[in-house]
Design a protein around this motif. Structure first.
Motif, PDB file in Angstrom:
ATOM      1  N   VAL A 104       0.862  -1.186   0.000  1.00  0.00           N
ATOM      2  CA  VAL A 104       0.000   0.000   0.000  1.00  0.00           C
ATOM      3  C   VAL A 104       0.903   1.242   0.000  1.00  0.00           C
ATOM      4  N   PHE A 105       0.654   2.147  -0.913  1.00  0.00           N
ATOM      5  CA  PHE A 105       1.507   3.347  -0.995  1.00  0.00           C
ATOM      6  C   PHE A 105       0.730   4.508  -1.619  1.00  0.00           C
ATOM      7  N   SER A 106       1.281   5.712  -1.421  1.00  0.00           N
ATOM      8  CA  SER A 106       0.729   6.936  -2.029  1.00  0.00           C
ATOM      9  C   SER A 106       1.808   7.560  -2.914  1.00  0.00           C
ATOM     10  N   MET A 107       1.373   8.292  -3.943  1.00  0.00           N
ATOM     11  CA  MET A 107       2.299   8.892  -4.908  1.00  0.00           C
ATOM     12  C   MET A 107       1.994  10.383  -5.060  1.00  0.00           C
ATOM     13  N   THR A 108       3.041  11.192  -4.958  1.00  0.00           N
ATOM     14  CA  THR A 108       2.920  12.649  -5.172  1.00  0.00           C
ATOM     15  C   THR A 108       3.846  13.031  -6.316  1.00  0.00           C
ATOM     16  N   GLU A 109       3.306  13.677  -7.335  1.00  0.00           N
ATOM     17  CA  GLU A 109       4.086  14.008  -8.527  1.00  0.00           C
ATOM     18  C   GLU A 109       5.048  15.151  -8.242  1.00  0.00           C
ATOM     19  N   GLN A 110       6.287  14.990  -8.704  1.00  0.00           N
ATOM     20  CA  GLN A 110       7.291  16.040  -8.605  1.00  0.00           C
ATOM     21  C   GLN A 110       7.399  16.786  -9.936  1.00  0.00           C
ATOM     22  N   ASP A 111       8.137  17.928  -9.937  1.00  0.00           N
ATOM     23  CA  ASP A 111       8.308  18.700 -11.170  1.00  0.00           C
ATOM     24  C   ASP A 111       8.981  17.842 -12.238  1.00  0.00           C
ATOM     25  N   GLY A 112       8.542  18.027 -13.468  1.00  0.00           N
ATOM     26  CA  GLY A 112       9.055  17.229 -14.571  1.00  0.00           C
ATOM     27  C   GLY A 112       8.077  16.117 -14.905  1.00  0.00           C
ATOM     28  N   PHE A 113       8.497  15.212 -15.747  1.00  0.00           N
ATOM     29  CA  PHE A 113       7.637  14.112 -16.170  1.00  0.00           C
ATOM     30  C   PHE A 113       8.060  12.820 -15.490  1.00  0.00           C
ATOM     31  N   ASP A 114       7.060  12.036 -15.055  1.00  0.00           N
ATOM     32  CA  ASP A 114       7.268  10.671 -14.533  1.00  0.00           C
ATOM     33  C   ASP A 114       8.188  10.649 -13.320  1.00  0.00           C
ATOM     34  N   LYS A 115       8.149  11.706 -12.511  1.00  0.00           N
ATOM     35  CA  LYS A 115       8.927  11.736 -11.279  1.00  0.00           C
ATOM     36  C   LYS A 115       7.949  11.837 -10.104  1.00  0.00           C
ATOM     37  N   TYR A 116       8.121  10.951  -9.132  1.00  0.00           N
ATOM     38  CA  TYR A 116       7.163  10.899  -8.037  1.00  0.00           C
ATOM     39  C   TYR A 116       7.875  10.747  -6.696  1.00  0.00           C
ATOM     40  N   TYR A 117       7.217  11.287  -5.676  1.00  0.00           N
ATOM     41  CA  TYR A 117       7.638  11.062  -4.290  1.00  0.00           C
ATOM     42  C   TYR A 117       6.652  10.042  -3.724  1.00  0.00           C
ATOM     43  N   VAL A 118       7.167   8.874  -3.279  1.00  0.00           N
ATOM     44  CA  VAL A 118       6.308   7.755  -2.890  1.00  0.00           C
ATOM     45  C   VAL A 118       6.462   7.477  -1.398  1.00  0.00           C
ATOM     46  N   LYS A 119       5.326   7.391  -0.717  1.00  0.00           N
ATOM     47  CA  LYS A 119       5.298   6.966   0.688  1.00  0.00           C
ATOM     48  C   LYS A 119       4.696   5.557   0.739  1.00  0.00           C
ATOM     49  N   VAL A 120       5.469   4.605   1.330  1.00  0.00           N
ATOM     50  CA  VAL A 120       5.063   3.194   1.334  1.00  0.00           C
ATOM     51  C   VAL A 120       4.768   2.753   2.770  1.00  0.00           C
ATOM     52  N   LEU A 121       3.634   2.067   2.944  1.00  0.00           N
ATOM     53  CA  LEU A 121       3.298   1.527   4.258  1.00  0.00           C
ATOM     54  C   LEU A 121       4.271   0.406   4.613  1.00  0.00           C
ATOM     55  N   LYS A 122       4.791   0.493   5.819  1.00  0.00           N
ATOM     56  CA  LYS A 122       5.863  -0.435   6.233  1.00  0.00           C
ATOM     57  C   LYS A 122       5.413  -1.898   6.184  1.00  0.00           C
ATOM     58  N   ASP A 123       4.216  -2.163   6.645  1.00  0.00           N
ATOM     59  CA  ASP A 123       3.738  -3.554   6.742  1.00  0.00           C
ATOM     60  C   ASP A 123       2.964  -3.935   5.489  1.00  0.00           C
ATOM     61  N   ARG A 124       3.412  -5.053   4.874  1.00  0.00           N
ATOM     62  CA  ARG A 124       2.702  -5.582   3.711  1.00  0.00           C
ATOM     63  C   ARG A 124       1.658  -6.615   4.162  1.00  0.00           C
ATOM     64  N   GLU A 125       0.631  -6.760   3.401  1.00  0.00           N
ATOM     65  CA  GLU A 125      -0.408  -7.753   3.688  1.00  0.00           C
ATOM     66  C   GLU A 125      -0.085  -9.036   2.906  1.00  0.00           C
ATOM     67  N   CYS A 126       0.513 -10.019   3.630  1.00  0.00           N
ATOM     68  CA  CYS A 126       0.945 -11.264   2.976  1.00  0.00           C
ATOM     69  C   CYS A 126       0.015 -12.426   3.355  1.00  0.00           C
ATOM     70  N   PRO A 127      -0.243 -13.465   2.497  1.00  0.00           N
ATOM     71  CA  PRO A 127      -1.088 -14.640   2.811  1.00  0.00           C
ATOM     72  C   PRO A 127      -0.396 -15.570   3.823  1.00  0.00           C
ATOM     73  N   GLN A 128      -1.212 -16.291   4.756  1.00  0.00           N
ATOM     74  CA  GLN A 128      -0.632 -17.198   5.754  1.00  0.00           C
ATOM     75  C   GLN A 128      -0.218 -18.524   5.101  1.00  0.00           C
ATOM     76  N   GLY A 129       0.675 -19.343   5.815  1.00  0.00           N
ATOM     77  CA  GLY A 129       1.143 -20.634   5.318  1.00  0.00           C
ATOM     78  C   GLY A 129       0.026 -21.703   5.320  1.00  0.00           C
ATOM     79  N   PRO A 130       0.126 -22.833   4.578  1.00  0.00           N
ATOM     80  CA  PRO A 130      -0.947 -23.857   4.472  1.00  0.00           C
ATOM     81  C   PRO A 130      -1.024 -24.748   5.725  1.00  0.00           C
ATOM     82  N   ASN A 131      -2.291 -25.273   6.193  1.00  0.00           N
ATOM     83  CA  ASN A 131      -2.540 -26.221   7.293  1.00  0.00           C
ATOM     84  C   ASN A 131      -2.685 -27.600   6.671  1.00  0.00           C
ATOM     85  N   VAL A 132      -1.609 -28.468   6.812  1.00  0.00           N
ATOM     86  CA  VAL A 132      -1.554 -29.749   6.108  1.00  0.00           C
ATOM     87  C   VAL A 132      -2.662 -30.679   6.565  1.00  0.00           C
ATOM     88  N   ALA A 133      -2.835 -30.838   7.933  1.00  0.00           N
ATOM     89  CA  ALA A 133      -3.858 -31.762   8.468  1.00  0.00           C
ATOM     90  C   ALA A 133      -5.224 -31.363   7.979  1.00  0.00           C
TER      91      ALA A 133
END
Length: 773
Positions: free
Chosen positions: A675-704
């Protein structure tokens, strides 16, 4: 290094850089055409410099570009401006041996100018000791000046003596004025014309306009005798004919006796002045002709025929004759003459006492002020030539269209750096640079260097197939031959192929503006007398956009239908002063997403001009496209992990604990959601990006759970299959039973008995049965 020298070096360096950066070519068929195209254009005379079929115009370019293309420096033609001093007398004071001082050096020069190149030279001035002074005292003799006249008769000699003590060489003259002798300016009754003064006044001379009394002289006795004979006169209205009298004093050079000197004209009056247009009150409609009109009695003969001169006419004539006016006036009219003085260069205003007793000090102070203020200006400047001055003065550097130095003492030397520039090729022209208030001038002869100087040999050359001569690296063909190497002879059989080269995009021959000769277009002249040009005569310099009914707004040059703006201007018609004041966005212009034209942003890629290219209404954030770069820069994983800094330099990323705005949500290579936000800087295709530290990852499988769930799922699927099969069989049997019943119902007719049919009877006996129970 002196400041003036630094300025000159900067100017010259700027001109050099300009000449190296730009060569705007129009019609270039020869070296001469190239040199005339602009100050940055140079010509390569190297043989075989052009490729087969390439236009010779490529020989014309900036010096640096020609060198880059392989032209040796010795083969580059680049005429430069130069100067020759024709008369250069040294500065000197007046002595018994050399009575004529020299205050200006040099006195005559010849400048050869390359059009567009500015050439700067030094003009020296030194106030000489003993420089002669001519003072003409012009006095108002209307009745209100009666007391002043008596003082002037006595104080005139003191003025002369004072000036002689300063310069050692001074002369004085005298004249007087009242006004036109017609109504409503003067009472035209016969007795009033003869004696316009009150009856009590015994000494009164008849009404007059202007009369010249004494030519310039250093004879004190003659001055005293003639001036003492003057009497007061009179008129009706308050304003006087001072401008009428000044015009005659300035234009009657021979009669007044003006010499090679500092020329002063003292106008003493207690009233205002009539000017151009006032003559209509008396029915005088003919404008002042600005010429001397003294009759045999030294009076102004056209006083009642010509109108008063305008202030502009007076100012121009004073400057032409180097006459410096000193307005000695009473306090009540001094504001009027101070305003007049603002319109006349090198003039002064002094306030007279009630009886003019302070006139000596007034004149001396004005002389010192005017003589110490040095103004250098050009006179008779031909069209196409511009002149600017940098004044090296005690008070500092000044740059303008006039050279001005104030408070220059006698014996002090000042230097003016004069820059001359020709905008185009001209015939030999001449103008003067003069010192206002002094009679010395610098004569400047201007020639333009518009022809190449090449070491041509007057022989047919192998390079030209022995059918022409080499002229600055190109062939000048003999009669009957054409082509870059004179390879084409008129009347050849392959004429159709040659003519095809004169058609642009299968259009008309030479665009209908020229004649095709040996595959080359020889262009006609335009309606304005200039030539069409270009490979196919497609260009002219007369059909560019106009502004204010002027081609390129008068601020640029038309080149092949487009305006090439002069320095400081921009726009499609050079209609705007070049400025980016309204386009500035911090340290950038138009946020780096457009260009500033006419002080307004012209944006690219759909950005809005209303906020100086700050936003793009239809643009979307490149969330998906930035996913891999966000992953490698924020978390160090992903496809760009090894070359992250190279591939993702357009993003500036910080990792945050929390985000106020969550604009983008993308999966990384591990399946985690970033999850992140983007703020455009002067010029073309230049951005200041703030990224959320914690990613949302899927849990491991339950074999039984997975195995159990799988077995249960298999069993459930088997049971469902059995039920489904059973149901299918049941439904099939049910369907067959119903069909059977239906068939059975259809056979009911078979149960009826036939009365004619007799059934067979069968009897069965048991031999062991007797019938007994």
């Amino acid at each position: 290094m002196p400041q003036a020298s630094k300025i000159i070096l900067l100017l010259l360096f700027g001109q050099y850089v300009y000449s190296q950066e730009e060569c705007i070519k129009s019609l270039v068929l020869s070296c001469n055409d190239c040199i005339k195209s602009g100050p940055g254009c140079t010509w390569c005379k190297k043989l075989n410099f052009t490729k087969p079929g390439e236009l010779e115009a490529v020989r014309c370019d900036t010096k640096q570009k020609l060198i880059e293309k392989g032209c040796p420096n010795d083969d580059i033609i680049n005429p430069l401006s130069d100067l020759t001093k024709i008369q250069n007398k040294p500065l000197r004071n007046a002595t018994e041996q050399t009575k004529t001082p020299v205050q200006l050096q040099p006195q005559e020069i010849e400048v050869n100018l390359r059009p567009g190149h500015a050439y700067t030279f030094e003009l020296k001035f030194k106030r000489a000791v003993g420089y002669p002074v001519d003072l003409y005292y012009l006095m108002d003799l209307s009745y209100s000046m009666g007391d002043d006249l008596n003082n002037v008769k006595n104080l005139g000699i003191k003025i002369l003596e004072k000036l002689q003590s300063i310069t050692g060489n001074a002369r004085i003259g005298f004249g007087s004025f009242v006004d036109k002798t017609v109504l409503p300016f003067t009472d035209t009754a016969e007795e009033k014309l003869k004696k316009p003064c009150p009856a009590s006044e015994v000494k009164c001379q008849p009404a007059f306009g202007f009369q010249h009394v004494l030519s310039l002289t250093n004879d004190k006795e003659q001055y005293t005798t003639l001036v003492s004979q003057q009497n007061i006169s009179g008129n009706l209205d308050i304003p006087e004919g001072g401008l009428d009298a000044m015009m005659q004093v300035v234009t009657c050079v021979h009669e007044i006796g003006w010499g090679n000197s500092t020329r002063l004209l003292v106008l003493a009056t207690d009233a205002g002045f009539h000017m151009a247009g006032d003559g209509k009150l008396a029915g005088i409609l003919e404008p002042n002709q600005e010429t001397c009109q003294l009759d045999n009695r030294n009076t102004y003969s056209k006083s009642n025929t010509w109108d008063y001169p305008s202030v502009g006419q007076i100012a121009r004539k004073l400057e032409e004759q180097n006459v410096q006016p000193i307005f000695a006036v009473t306090e009540d009219v001094s504001p009027i003459y101070k305003e007049l003085s603002k319109l006349i260069p090198k003039s002064a205003v002094g306030v007279l006492s009630k009886d003019s007793s302070n006139v000596v000090n007034l004149v001396v102070d004005a002389y010192n002020k005017l003589s110490s203020n040095i103004i250098v200006s050009h006179v008779g400047l031909p069209e196409g030539i511009s002149v600017t001055f940098i004044s090296n003065c005690p008070e500092g550097q000044k740059s303008s269209d006039k050279g001005i130095c104030n408070n220059v003492a006698i014996g002090q030397e000042v230097i003016f750096n004069v820059t001359v520039k020709a905008a185009k090729c001209l015939e030999k022209a001449t103008f003067n640079i003069s010192l206002l208030g002094f009679n010395e001038k610098l004569k400047v002869v201007v020639k333009t260097r518009c022809e190449c100087e090449c070491d041509n040999k007057d022989i047919t050359h192998e390079y030209c197939n022995y059918q022409g001569k080499v002229d600055c690296g190109i062939c000048s063909c003999n009669s009957g031959y054409l082509g870059q190497r004179c390879e084409c002879k008129l009347g050849v059989k392959d004429e159709a192929a040659l003519k095809a080269q004169c058609h642009k995009d299968n259009g008309t021959e030479c665009e209908g503006r020229g004649d095709c000769e040996c595959g080359l277009c020889k262009c006609h002249q335009t309606e304005g007398g200039k030539s069409y040009y270009g490979r196919h005569c497609e260009c002219d310099d007369e059909h560019c956009e106009k502004d204010k009914n002027k081609l390129c707004g008068g601020n640029g040059d038309c080149r092949c239908g487009e305006c090439i703006c002069h320095k400081g201007y921009e726009g499609t018609a050079c209609q705007c002063n070049k400025s980016d004041e309204n386009c500035l966005t911090g340290e950038t212009v138009c946020h780096g997403r457009g260009k500033c034209v006419c002080n307004k942003c012209e944006c690219q890629r759909g950005y809005s001009e209303h906020d100086r290219c700050g936003k793009c209404p239809k643009c979307k954030l490149p969330c998906k496209e930035s996913g891999h770069c966000v992953e490698c820069k924020a978390f160090g994983t992903g496809p760009y992990e090894k070359n992250c800094s190279v591939s993702c330099g357009h993003l500036e990323i910080t990792v945050e604990e929390k985000l106020a705005v969550k604009e983008c949500s993308e999966k990384d290579s591990l399946g985690c959601r970033m999850v992140f936000s983007m703020t455009e800087q002067d010029g073309f295709d230049k951005y200041y990006v703030k990224v959320l530290k914690d990613r949302e990852c899927p849990q491991g499988p339950n074999v039984a759970l997975i195995v159990g769930s799988s077995l249960a799922g298999v069993a459930l699927i088997g049971l469902l299959l059995l039920v489904i099969i059973k149901a299918i069989f049941y439904l099939k049997d049910l369907k067959e039973w119903k069909r059977f019943e239906k068939e059975a119902q259809r056979r009911q007719w078979a149960k009826s008995e036939n009365p004619l049919f007799q059934k067979a009877t069968t009897t069965v006996a048991n031999p062991a049965f007797t019938g007994d129970s």
